[in-house]
Motif scaffolding. Structure first.
Motif, PDB file in Angstrom:
ATOM      1  N   LYS A 201       0.799  -1.223   0.000  1.00  0.00           N
ATOM      2  CA  LYS A 201       0.000   0.000   0.000  1.00  0.00           C
ATOM      3  C   LYS A 201       0.836   1.281   0.000  1.00  0.00           C
ATOM      4  O   LYS A 201       0.516   2.208  -0.752  1.00  0.00           O
ATOM      5  CB  LYS A 201      -0.973  -0.011   1.178  1.00  0.00           C
ATOM      6  N   PRO A 202       1.925   1.391   0.789  1.00  0.00           N
ATOM      7  CA  PRO A 202       2.709   2.640   0.732  1.00  0.00           C
ATOM      8  C   PRO A 202       3.305   2.913  -0.654  1.00  0.00           C
ATOM      9  O   PRO A 202       3.347   4.061  -1.097  1.00  0.00           O
ATOM     10  CB  PRO A 202       3.818   2.423   1.768  1.00  0.00           C
ATOM     11  N   VAL A 203       3.731   1.870  -1.333  1.00  0.00           N
ATOM     12  CA  VAL A 203       4.293   2.048  -2.669  1.00  0.00           C
ATOM     13  C   VAL A 203       3.211   2.544  -3.630  1.00  0.00           C
ATOM     14  O   VAL A 203       3.431   3.486  -4.411  1.00  0.00           O
ATOM     15  CB  VAL A 203       4.914   0.721  -3.174  1.00  0.00           C
ATOM     16  N   VAL A 204       2.039   1.935  -3.564  1.00  0.00           N
ATOM     17  CA  VAL A 204       0.932   2.344  -4.439  1.00  0.00           C
ATOM     18  C   VAL A 204       0.503   3.772  -4.113  1.00  0.00           C
ATOM     19  O   VAL A 204       0.222   4.561  -5.016  1.00  0.00           O
ATOM     20  CB  VAL A 204      -0.248   1.356  -4.306  1.00  0.00           C
ATOM     21  N   GLN A 205       0.485   4.125  -2.840  1.00  0.00           N
ATOM     22  CA  GLN A 205       0.088   5.484  -2.461  1.00  0.00           C
ATOM     23  C   GLN A 205       1.083   6.523  -2.967  1.00  0.00           C
ATOM     24  O   GLN A 205       0.680   7.588  -3.433  1.00  0.00           O
ATOM     25  CB  GLN A 205      -0.063   5.597  -0.949  1.00  0.00           C
ATOM     26  N   ILE A 206       2.359   6.226  -2.878  1.00  0.00           N
ATOM     27  CA  ILE A 206       3.358   7.180  -3.365  1.00  0.00           C
ATOM     28  C   ILE A 206       3.248   7.343  -4.875  1.00  0.00           C
ATOM     29  O   ILE A 206       3.323   8.457  -5.397  1.00  0.00           O
ATOM     30  CB  ILE A 206       4.777   6.738  -2.948  1.00  0.00           C
ATOM     31  N   LEU A 207       3.049   6.238  -5.574  1.00  0.00           N
ATOM     32  CA  LEU A 207       2.929   6.317  -7.024  1.00  0.00           C
ATOM     33  C   LEU A 207       1.648   7.019  -7.475  1.00  0.00           C
ATOM     34  O   LEU A 207       1.576   7.512  -8.595  1.00  0.00           O
ATOM     35  CB  LEU A 207       2.998   4.920  -7.637  1.00  0.00           C
ATOM     36  N   SER A 208       0.652   7.064  -6.611  1.00  0.00           N
ATOM     37  CA  SER A 208      -0.625   7.660  -7.007  1.00  0.00           C
ATOM     38  C   SER A 208      -0.866   9.027  -6.386  1.00  0.00           C
ATOM     39  O   SER A 208      -2.009   9.472  -6.308  1.00  0.00           O
ATOM     40  CB  SER A 208      -1.764   6.711  -6.640  1.00  0.00           C
ATOM     41  N   ILE A 209       0.177   9.709  -5.985  1.00  0.00           N
ATOM     42  CA  ILE A 209       0.016  11.059  -5.420  1.00  0.00           C
ATOM     43  C   ILE A 209      -0.718  12.000  -6.370  1.00  0.00           C
ATOM     44  O   ILE A 209      -1.610  12.738  -5.941  1.00  0.00           O
ATOM     45  CB  ILE A 209       1.381  11.628  -4.972  1.00  0.00           C
ATOM     46  N   PRO A 210      -0.415  12.003  -7.670  1.00  0.00           N
ATOM     47  CA  PRO A 210      -1.192  12.875  -8.567  1.00  0.00           C
ATOM     48  C   PRO A 210      -2.683  12.545  -8.578  1.00  0.00           C
ATOM     49  O   PRO A 210      -3.518  13.444  -8.675  1.00  0.00           O
ATOM     50  CB  PRO A 210      -0.570  12.631  -9.940  1.00  0.00           C
ATOM     51  N   LEU A 211      -3.021  11.252  -8.442  1.00  0.00           N
ATOM     52  CA  LEU A 211      -4.437  10.876  -8.406  1.00  0.00           C
ATOM     53  C   LEU A 211      -5.102  11.321  -7.109  1.00  0.00           C
ATOM     54  O   LEU A 211      -6.292  11.640  -7.092  1.00  0.00           O
ATOM     55  CB  LEU A 211      -4.593   9.376  -8.603  1.00  0.00           C
ATOM     56  N   TYR A 212      -4.347  11.322  -6.011  1.00  0.00           N
ATOM     57  CA  TYR A 212      -4.893  11.855  -4.760  1.00  0.00           C
ATOM     58  C   TYR A 212      -5.268  13.323  -4.929  1.00  0.00           C
ATOM     59  O   TYR A 212      -6.321  13.762  -4.469  1.00  0.00           O
ATOM     60  CB  TYR A 212      -3.877  11.721  -3.619  1.00  0.00           C
TER      61      TYR A 212
ATOM     62  N   ILE B  23      -9.362   8.513  -4.332  1.00  0.00           N
ATOM     63  CA  ILE B  23      -8.622   7.364  -4.855  1.00  0.00           C
ATOM     64  C   ILE B  23      -8.206   6.430  -3.720  1.00  0.00           C
ATOM     65  O   ILE B  23      -7.949   5.248  -3.941  1.00  0.00           O
ATOM     66  CB  ILE B  23      -7.388   7.841  -5.676  1.00  0.00           C
ATOM     67  N   HIS B  24      -8.186   6.949  -2.503  1.00  0.00           N
ATOM     68  CA  HIS B  24      -7.826   6.121  -1.348  1.00  0.00           C
ATOM     69  C   HIS B  24      -8.771   4.932  -1.205  1.00  0.00           C
ATOM     70  O   HIS B  24      -8.339   3.823  -0.868  1.00  0.00           O
ATOM     71  CB  HIS B  24      -7.826   6.971  -0.073  1.00  0.00           C
ATOM     72  N   LEU B  25     -10.034   5.128  -1.466  1.00  0.00           N
ATOM     73  CA  LEU B  25     -11.006   4.040  -1.410  1.00  0.00           C
ATOM     74  C   LEU B  25     -10.715   2.986  -2.480  1.00  0.00           C
ATOM     75  O   LEU B  25     -10.805   1.787  -2.220  1.00  0.00           O
ATOM     76  CB  LEU B  25     -12.423   4.587  -1.572  1.00  0.00           C
ATOM     77  N   VAL B  26     -10.333   3.423  -3.659  1.00  0.00           N
ATOM     78  CA  VAL B  26      -9.989   2.493  -4.734  1.00  0.00           C
ATOM     79  C   VAL B  26      -8.710   1.733  -4.383  1.00  0.00           C
ATOM     80  O   VAL B  26      -8.602   0.528  -4.644  1.00  0.00           O
ATOM     81  CB  VAL B  26      -9.853   3.250  -6.078  1.00  0.00           C
ATOM     82  N   ILE B  27      -7.756   2.399  -3.762  1.00  0.00           N
ATOM     83  CA  ILE B  27      -6.515   1.726  -3.350  1.00  0.00           C
ATOM     84  C   ILE B  27      -6.819   0.692  -2.271  1.00  0.00           C
ATOM     85  O   ILE B  27      -6.265  -0.410  -2.287  1.00  0.00           O
ATOM     86  CB  ILE B  27      -5.473   2.761  -2.886  1.00  0.00           C
ATOM     87  N   ASN B  28      -7.700   1.012  -1.335  1.00  0.00           N
ATOM     88  CA  ASN B  28      -8.096   0.024  -0.319  1.00  0.00           C
ATOM     89  C   ASN B  28      -8.783  -1.183  -0.967  1.00  0.00           C
ATOM     90  O   ASN B  28      -8.569  -2.326  -0.551  1.00  0.00           O
ATOM     91  CB  ASN B  28      -9.020   0.660   0.711  1.00  0.00           C
ATOM     92  N   ALA B  29      -9.601  -0.939  -1.985  1.00  0.00           N
ATOM     93  CA  ALA B  29     -10.238  -2.043  -2.700  1.00  0.00           C
ATOM     94  C   ALA B  29      -9.191  -2.885  -3.429  1.00  0.00           C
ATOM     95  O   ALA B  29      -9.293  -4.116  -3.463  1.00  0.00           O
ATOM     96  CB  ALA B  29     -11.272  -1.505  -3.693  1.00  0.00           C
ATOM     97  N   LEU B  30      -8.173  -2.241  -3.970  1.00  0.00           N
ATOM     98  CA  LEU B  30      -7.086  -2.969  -4.621  1.00  0.00           C
ATOM     99  C   LEU B  30      -6.340  -3.844  -3.615  1.00  0.00           C
ATOM    100  O   LEU B  30      -5.988  -4.987  -3.916  1.00  0.00           O
ATOM    101  CB  LEU B  30      -6.130  -1.989  -5.299  1.00  0.00           C
ATOM    102  N   MET B  31      -6.121  -3.341  -2.404  1.00  0.00           N
ATOM    103  CA  MET B  31      -5.459  -4.137  -1.363  1.00  0.00           C
ATOM    104  C   MET B  31      -6.314  -5.344  -0.983  1.00  0.00           C
ATOM    105  O   MET B  31      -5.789  -6.427  -0.709  1.00  0.00           O
ATOM    106  CB  MET B  31      -5.175  -3.285  -0.123  1.00  0.00           C
ATOM    107  N   LEU B  32      -7.616  -5.175  -0.995  1.00  0.00           N
ATOM    108  CA  LEU B  32      -8.527  -6.288  -0.727  1.00  0.00           C
ATOM    109  C   LEU B  32      -8.444  -7.330  -1.836  1.00  0.00           C
ATOM    110  O   LEU B  32      -8.421  -8.532  -1.562  1.00  0.00           O
ATOM    111  CB  LEU B  32      -9.955  -5.750  -0.591  1.00  0.00           C
ATOM    112  N   GLU B  33      -8.371  -6.891  -3.075  1.00  0.00           N
ATOM    113  CA  GLU B  33      -8.230  -7.809  -4.211  1.00  0.00           C
ATOM    114  C   GLU B  33      -6.893  -8.553  -4.156  1.00  0.00           C
ATOM    115  O   GLU B  33      -6.830  -9.752  -4.427  1.00  0.00           O
ATOM    116  CB  GLU B  33      -8.332  -7.045  -5.534  1.00  0.00           C
TER     117      GLU B  33
END
Length: 133
Positions: A57-68, A75-85
């Motif tokens: 999750k930290p790596v994905v969050q850093i890479l998605s800073i522009p999307l935040y 996008i945080h909700l989508v990232i949490n869903a990705l972690m669930l997947e």
């Protein structure tokens, strides 16, 4: 160690509640029918979910800073869903039991929302009990 056990148990509780509330999320227990075996699988999935959240999750969050910035944090909700997947994929491919998520939209997103809400509520309760001690 105590904090890890409490956090894992609360994550397992959040996953169980998501299993109850979201129709697209369920647990595959294999041939395990005992109550303790099922609790063990919930705890196993909680540990895997915690590891995914700690390392991926930290790596994905850093890479998605522009999307935040672009989505104002949604996008945080989508990232949490990705972690669930990812947790679902890992538990099924490594342990052959565990979490099953039907699809990304809406099962994983609603599951991530439920898990986040339960995690937030348990954090509030735990903070209040820690302050009262």
């Amino acid at each position: 160690m105590r904090a890890f056990i409490i956090r894992t148990a609360l994550t397992a509780l959040a996953l169980w509640i998501a299993d109850l509330l979201v129709s697209g999320i369920r647990f595959d227990f294999g041939d395990n029918t005992s109550w303790w075996g099922k609790v063990g699988i919930y705890l196993l999935v909680a540990v895997v979910f915690g590891a995914v959240n700690a390392f991926v999750k930290p790596v994905v969050q850093i890479l998605s800073i522009p999307l935040y910035i672009l989505t104002l944090g949604l996008i945080h909700l989508v990232i949490n869903a990705l972690m669930l997947e990812i947790t679902s994929w890992l538990t099924h491919n490594v342990f052959k039991v565990g979490l099953e998520v039907d699809n990304f939209f809406w099962s994983a997103i609603l599951g991530a929302l439920v898990i986040s809400a339960v995690g937030w509520l348990t954090a509030l309760v735990m903070r209040d009990t820690a302050q009262n001690l």
